[in-house]
Enzyme design. Structure first.
Site, PDB file in Angstrom:
ATOM      1  CE  LYS A  13      -2.311  -0.562   3.858  1.00 53.62           C
ATOM      2  NZ  LYS A  13      -1.697  -1.779   4.374  1.00 53.62           N
ATOM      3  NE  ARG A  88      -3.526  -0.663  10.289  1.00 50.20           N
ATOM      4  CZ  ARG A  88      -2.509  -0.077   9.656  1.00 50.20           C
ATOM      5  NH1 ARG A  88      -2.579   1.176   9.289  1.00 50.20           N
ATOM      6  NH2 ARG A  88      -1.424  -0.773   9.378  1.00 50.20           N
ATOM      7  NE  ARG A 127       7.941  -2.644   5.553  1.00 44.34           N
ATOM      8  CZ  ARG A 127       6.698  -2.170   5.636  1.00 44.34           C
ATOM      9  NH1 ARG A 127       5.943  -2.106   4.577  1.00 44.34           N
ATOM     10  NH2 ARG A 127       6.206  -1.800   6.784  1.00 44.34           N
ATOM     11  NE  ARG A 160       7.683   0.295  10.085  1.00 41.51           N
ATOM     12  CZ  ARG A 160       6.608   0.468   9.300  1.00 41.51           C
ATOM     13  NH1 ARG A 160       6.681   1.241   8.235  1.00 41.51           N
ATOM     14  NH2 ARG A 160       5.485  -0.125   9.575  1.00 41.51           N
ATOM     15  NE  ARG A 171       2.545  -4.271  11.195  1.00 39.51           N
ATOM     16  CZ  ARG A 171       3.402  -3.840  10.266  1.00 39.51           C
ATOM     17  NH1 ARG A 171       4.654  -4.254  10.281  1.00 39.51           N
ATOM     18  NH2 ARG A 171       3.011  -3.004   9.337  1.00 39.51           N
TER      19      ARG A 171
END
Ligand code: AMP
Length: 222
Positions: A13, A88, A127, A160, A171
């Site tokens: 996204k 969300r 990532r 992160r 998540r």
């Protein structure tokens, strides 16, 4: 044009929102980015938000309602926006509809990007973010040169906390239980554009743009 980009964490996204924002010349509104910027302020609310984010939990609807209302009412959002990371929860979707009504936005496009869970875990654990410009890269693309392709910073990459594998799995669970049900709220309410997120970044962008063109009578220029 107003676009809501929907999909699980790691589906692309953020990447697509940045590209669409440039191509369509509308701001990219990422609630995750806004929260990451505000957590540095060390207010009591931002400390709570940071704790939630690091654990892969959702920040409370109360905090998010304020944040989204303030952001979408800004002058720069008048010409449109790409919203990434909101709603969300079903409560957030209801609140967002109220804001759209207040702002008289009648033709907001809902783009849903899909991908399977294992691919998402693979993507997210690979990532890395740049501390200097905040852009996200695949570890395999930057491990040799160690130079940020966006801003040129040296050795500025970090993972992160919420991109560590156990947090990612959490998540995804939160997404399944709390965020995915938002799609049933939207069913029959809003026309939905489904896009396969497993294609290359370029193909995903082209597919989104061609679907958006179809639903806007070819009026958009990108
Ligand atoms: P993101 O960068 O969109 O993956 O968001 C990172 C984290 O910010 C999420 O895991 C949540 O903790 C928090 N967050 C972002 N957007 C929302 C939202 N709409 N509602 C609640 N928490 C959010």
């Amino acid at each position: 044009m107003q676009i809501v980009l929907f999909g699980s964490p790691g589906v692309g996204k953020g990447t697509q929102a940045k590209i669409l924002s440039t191509k369509l010349d509308i701001p990219h509104i990422s609630t995750g980015d806004i929260l990451r910027q505000t957590v540095n302020n060390k207010t009591p609310l931002s400390i709570i938000a940071k704790e939630k984010m690091n654990k892969g939990e959702l920040v409370s609807d109360e905090i998010m309602f304020k944040l989204i209302q303030e952001t979408l009412s800004r002058k720069e959002c008048k010409k449109g926006f790409v919203l990434d990371g909101f709603p969300r929860t079903i409560a957030q979707a209801i609140e967002l509809d109220k804001i759209f009504e207040q702002l008289k936005l009648k033709d907001v496009k809902l783009v849903i990007i899909t991908a399977n869970e294992e691919e998402i875990v693979r993507r997210l654990t690979n990532r890395r973010a740049c501390t200097n410009c905040g852009n996200i890269f695949n570890y395999n693309d930057i491990k040799e040169s160690k130079i940020c392709p966006s801003c040129g910073a040296m050795d500025s990459f970090y993972q992160r906390d919420d991109d560590k594998e156990d947090v990612i799995r959490h998540r995804l669970k939160v997404y399944k239980n709390t965020t995915e049900p938002v799609l049933s709220y939207y069913q029959n309410k809003r026309s939905e554009i489904y896009i396969d997120g497993l294609e290359s970044v370029e193909e995903v962008t082209n597919n989104i743009l061609s679907e958006l063109k179809k639903t806007s009578g070819n009026k958009i220029i990108a």
